[in-house]
Motif scaffolding. Structure first.
Motif, short mmCIF file in Angstrom:
data_model
loop_
_atom_site.label_atom_id
_atom_site.label_comp_id
_atom_site.label_asym_id
_atom_site.label_seq_id
_atom_site.Cartn_x
_atom_site.Cartn_y
_atom_site.Cartn_z
N UNK A 132 1.05 -1.34 0.48
CA UNK A 132 -0.20 0.09 0.07
C UNK A 132 1.12 1.25 -0.15
N UNK A 133 1.93 1.17 0.09
CA UNK A 133 2.92 2.07 0.86
C UNK A 133 3.33 2.91 -0.75
N UNK A 134 3.92 1.57 -1.75
CA UNK A 134 4.09 1.83 -3.07
C UNK A 134 3.61 2.55 -3.94
N UNK A 135 3.98 3.62 -4.26
CA UNK A 135 3.59 4.85 -5.30
C UNK A 135 3.24 4.42 -6.51
N UNK A 136 3.30 3.40 -7.29
CA UNK A 136 3.26 2.59 -8.31
C UNK A 136 1.90 1.89 -8.24
N UNK A 137 1.56 0.85 -7.17
CA UNK A 137 1.11 -0.22 -6.81
C UNK A 137 -0.51 1.10 -6.33
N UNK A 138 -1.68 -0.20 -7.46
CA UNK A 138 -3.04 0.86 -7.48
C UNK A 138 -3.48 0.22 -6.43
N UNK B 116 1.63 0.60 -14.74
CA UNK B 116 2.59 0.36 -16.38
C UNK B 116 3.53 -0.67 -16.01
N UNK B 117 2.78 -2.09 -16.75
CA UNK B 117 3.52 -2.83 -16.90
C UNK B 117 4.95 -2.82 -16.87
N UNK B 118 5.09 -1.49 -17.65
CA UNK B 118 6.98 -1.19 -18.07
C UNK B 118 7.76 -1.00 -16.86
N UNK B 119 6.83 -1.31 -15.20
CA UNK B 119 7.84 -0.71 -14.00
C UNK B 119 7.36 -2.12 -13.18
N UNK B 120 7.17 -3.01 -13.72
CA UNK B 120 7.56 -4.18 -12.79
C UNK B 120 8.21 -4.80 -12.20
N UNK B 121 9.16 -4.09 -12.42
CA UNK B 121 10.35 -5.02 -12.21
C UNK B 121 10.49 -4.27 -11.30
N UNK B 122 10.75 -2.64 -11.68
CA UNK B 122 11.19 -2.10 -10.71
C UNK B 122 9.88 -1.55 -8.90
N UNK B 123 8.84 -1.87 -9.65
CA UNK B 123 7.90 -2.42 -7.92
C UNK B 123 8.89 -3.87 -7.32
N UNK B 124 9.23 -4.98 -8.30
CA UNK B 124 9.13 -6.05 -7.67
C UNK B 124 10.25 -5.26 -6.45
N UNK C 23 11.35 -3.33 0.62
CA UNK C 23 10.56 -2.83 1.34
C UNK C 23 9.90 -4.07 2.36
N UNK C 24 10.30 -5.38 2.40
CA UNK C 24 9.74 -6.61 2.55
C UNK C 24 10.99 -6.70 3.63
N UNK C 25 11.66 -6.55 2.83
CA UNK C 25 12.78 -7.28 4.11
C UNK C 25 13.25 -6.60 5.13
N UNK C 26 13.06 -5.43 4.92
CA UNK C 26 13.40 -4.10 6.14
C UNK C 26 12.46 -4.37 7.16
N UNK C 27 11.37 -4.30 6.56
CA UNK C 27 9.80 -4.57 7.58
C UNK C 27 10.18 -6.28 7.83
#
Length: 782
Positions: free
Chosen positions: A709-715, A742-750, A756-760
């Motif tokens: 939810x905190x990621x800016x590219x996730x709707x 945008x599917x072009x940013x899928x690797x960036x979002x991943x 973020x998951x590792x840090x949390x």
């Protein structure tokens, strides 16, 4: 009883209407009959005149005499043909006559049918007569055009004795006494005219009027100078529109002052009858023409090139180059003005051919000399070597302005010199003067085009004050007004360019381009050359129009990039077909015959070109149906990347490694293609996570949801979801699924989500078990 009365009244009314229609038909036939009867004797006289040998001016006069006849016939046909259609409609409403075994019809209906049939026949005869005369007039007009073409060609390619031939100089030496004698006769006739028809009193009055006019012009000049005539412009123009208007003012001042002064003097001379009647071609025609040539050349080039004032220059040229062009064209303008005066003087004194050949040769040679000096003076020399400089180091290439014109000018000069040596003096003078005229017309065209661009940008721009005001007053959006201005500008550009081309070729454009008849061999070679020029110019214009549509029109329409590419590509191929058809038409080839031959050959070459035809048809399907568009991210045959270009044969795909893959269109139509962005650009990202068995599942789910939810590219609609997939041997398998914009940013979002998951998880003490498998690629939304 009442029904019989009504029936009789209806029949009487019908007869009255038919009579009125017939009267109107007769009135309509009167002008048609007059036009046909008037045109026939006029056409007879014109055809009789064409049997004689006529000059170009006489042919032009005959054409002016023919044009009213053609207009009269066209007007008569436009008036009578609708009446014929109406009469036929009324006749069809009456119906056909009853059969022999049918009951007889009423006498009134039979009479109406007969009268209407007669009226239709009479109008049809008139229409046929008018059409016959119209076809005859068109044929006469075609004969006049053909005669003018032949005469123009004969004059242009008439060969005389070359100036390098000794016989020419012997002919010229024999012609000099005749020139001197003609000059003495002209001076004597002029003196007799002044003494007999004007007198000393009128000459004195003419002198006084001239002095008064000179004084008045000086006073007027000083007043205009105080009010801004020849005023220097500001150092920097406040806007592009003000810059163009200032250049136009400069061009108008320099173009009008000299002809106005010369016109005043010639007007005084004509008013006091100081001009010899047979010297009208020299004074005032030649003098005013020469003054216009000098002034117009100076004004237009000074307005377009702005020598010494780079901020107002409309053509991007360096200062030295612009000044060289300006001075060279001024010299050529004086040469052409002197040529006009000398040729007019030779015509007045009826000079021998050798004298006119000398004048034309010297003019062509002088213009060629100015051209050579200009080309040599503007050639960029290599800079001198500096001591200690590394000679092996590459030097930057010098930027040569308008470099493509230099070979063309050298070729024109070579043709002029060659024509002079070969004896084609008229051709050499024609090329020299028309090349110079083309330069002036080009400068004027640039000035007009820049003015149009500035006006449209000011009044139709979406961001300008006037543009927003116009859009609000019309009631449309500013961006739509911008699109309307772009389309209007393109139409006006085409009109200006076409008018400039016609002006460059002169009033005899059809004679100059289509009228060469120098024998079968020369005609064939020239036809092929003209077709090649048409093909080259057509492709250049098509490329410019396509670039204008692609870069200026389509981006303002709101279409997506794929649809813009489809429209641009289809327009390009349609334009190529049109240009080729025009070129083939110029060669005299009938397109229907070509279609027949192509149909006959298609059976034999169909098997060899089967794959090419398949790719061509597949390309058309891609452009029309648009399952794949420019900018889409696709996967086909193991290759993944972005679609960059779709043509009718192949499609170019740029991979993530920046490599270009060219695929035949048939593979995209018949094969399986994964299109990530066909319906939308959204895509799903799935991140598997394995945690230890002693971890809190709710805490794990909460942290995964917060990271998404905190990621800016996730709707957030649809929202991210977390699923417990399985109880594995080494831990609990969770999977975070979310939708990216945008599917072009899928690797960036991943990558961002995993960080973020590792840090949390480290902050909350959640232990991550060994991974399950390598990450999967993003999948389309939905």
């Amino acid at each position: 009883m009442r029904s019989r009365l009504l029936d009789r009244f209806a029949r009487a009314l019908a007869c009255v209407l038919v009579a009125m229609c017939l009267a109107g038909t007769a009135m309509a036939q009167a002008p048609a009959r007059d036009a046909a009867e008037t045109a026939k004797p006029e056409l007879d006289q014109i055809e009789a005149m064409l049997e004689r040998r006529l000059t170009s001016d006489e042919l032009t006069a005959v054409r002016r005499r023919l044009d009213p006849v053609r207009d009269q016939l066209a007007a008569a046909l436009a008036e009578v043909e609708p009446r014929l259609a109406e009469a036929r409609d009324r006749l069809s409403q009456l119906g056909a006559a009853p059969a022999a075994n049918a009951p007889p019809e009423a006498p009134e209906a039979k009479q109406q049918r007969e009268e209407q049939t007669k009226a239709v026949a009479e109008i049809d005869v008139r229409v046929r007569g008018l059409k016959v005369q119209q076809v005859r007039a068109d044929q006469v007009a075609a004969r006049i055009v053909e005669r003018r073409r032949q005469l123009f060609t004969a004059q242009l390619f008439q060969r005389s004795t070359s100036v390098v031939d000794p016989r020419f100089w012997s002919e010229l030496s024999a012609a000099i006494p005749r020139v001197l004698r003609g000059t003495r006769f002209l001076a004597s006739d002029w003196w007799d005219h002044l003494a007999r028809n004007v007198g000393a009193a009128r000459l004195a009055v003419a002198g006084i009027v001239s002095l008064a006019a000179m004084a008045g012009l000086i006073v007027l000049y000083r007043i205009l100078r105080r009010h801004g005539l020849y005023a220097p412009p500001a150092d920097t123009p406040p806007s592009r529109l003000s810059m163009v208007l200032s250049d136009i003012r400069v061009a108008a001042e320099r173009s009008l002052v000299l002809p106005a002064l010369v016109g005043v003097g010639l007007g005084i001379a004509a008013n006091f009858e100081l001009i010899l009647p047979r010297g009208q071609t020299l004074i005032p025609q030649a003098i005013i023409t020469a003054a216009v040539v000098i002034a117009f050349t100076r004004g237009v080039l000074q307005g377009a090139l702005a020598p010494g004032v780079p901020a107002y220059r409309l053509i991007a040229l360096p200062d030295a180059f612009a000044e060289a062009v300006y001075h060279a064209m001024r010299q050529i303008a004086w040469i052409i003005a002197i040529y006009i005066l000398l040729m007019s003087f030779a015509q007045v004194i009826i000079a021998p051919v050798a004298a006119t050949v000398l004048i034309a040769s010297l003019t062509a040679l002088a213009i060629a000399t100015v051209g050579v000096n200009f080309l040599r003076g503007t050639t960029e020399r290599d800079e001198p070597e500096v001591e200690g400089e590394d000679k092996s180091a590459p030097k930057p290439a010098a930027s040569q302005p308008w470099a493509w014109t230099r070979p063309a000018l050298w070729l024109a000069i070579a043709v002029i010199i060659g024509a002079l040596f070969a004896g084609y003096t008229a051709l050499a003078a024609f090329i020299a003067t028309h090349v110079a005229g083309a330069v002036v017309i080009f400068a004027g065209t640039v000035m007009v085009l820049v003015l149009l661009d500035a006006l449209i940008a000011e009044w139709f721009g979406a961001t300008t004050v006037r543009g927003r005001s116009v859009a609000a007053s019309i009631g449309i959006k500013p961006d739509r007004l911008d699109l309307l201005g772009t389309l209007l500008g393109g139409i006006l550009h085409v009109a200006v360019i076409v008018g400039s081309v016609l002006a460059a070729f002169g009033a005899t454009i059809d004679d100059a381009v289509l009228g060469f008849r120098l024998g079968d061999a020369q005609a064939l070679a020239l036809t092929v050359a003209i077709a090649g020029c048409v093909l080259a110019i057509g492709f250049l214009l098509l490329r410019a129009v396509q670039r204008w549509i692609r870069d200026k029109v389509l981006p303002r329409t709101g279409m997506d990039a794929g649809l813009q590419n489809s429209v641009s590509t289809i327009f390009n191929y349609a334009g190529v077909a049109l240009v080729i058809a025009i070129a083939l038409r110029q060669l005299g080839l009938d397109l229907s015959n070509i279609a027949i031959v192509a149909g006959a050959l298609s059976v034999g070459i169909g098997f060899g070109l089967q794959s090419i035809v398949s790719n061509f048809v597949s390309g058309l399907i891609l452009l029309a149906e648009r399952p794949i568009r420019v900018g889409d991210s696709i996967v086909v045959k193991g290759e993944e990347g972005y679609v960059r270009k779709i043509s009718v044969r192949s499609t170019e795909i740029e991979t993530f490694e920046r490599a270009t893959v060219i695929l035949p269109n048939a593979d995209l139509i018949s094969g399986v293609v994964k299109n990530w962005t066909h319906s939308n650009t959204m895509g799903r990202v799935a991140i598997p996570v394995r945690v230890a068995y002693d971890s809190d599942p709710e805490l794990v789910r909460e942290e995964l949801m917060k990271a998404a939810c905190e990621n800016r590219l996730v709707i957030q609609e649809p929202p991210p979801r977390v699923f417990l997939m399985r109880f594995a041997d080494l831990g609990l398998d969770f999977e975070l699924r979310c939708i990216v914009k945008n599917v072009d940013y899928s690797l960036t979002v991943r990558s961002e989500l995993q960080l973020a998951i590792l840090s949390r998880f480290r902050a909350k003490g959640i232990i991550i078990a060994p991974p399950i498998q390598p990450p999967q690629n993003a999948t389309p939304a939905g």
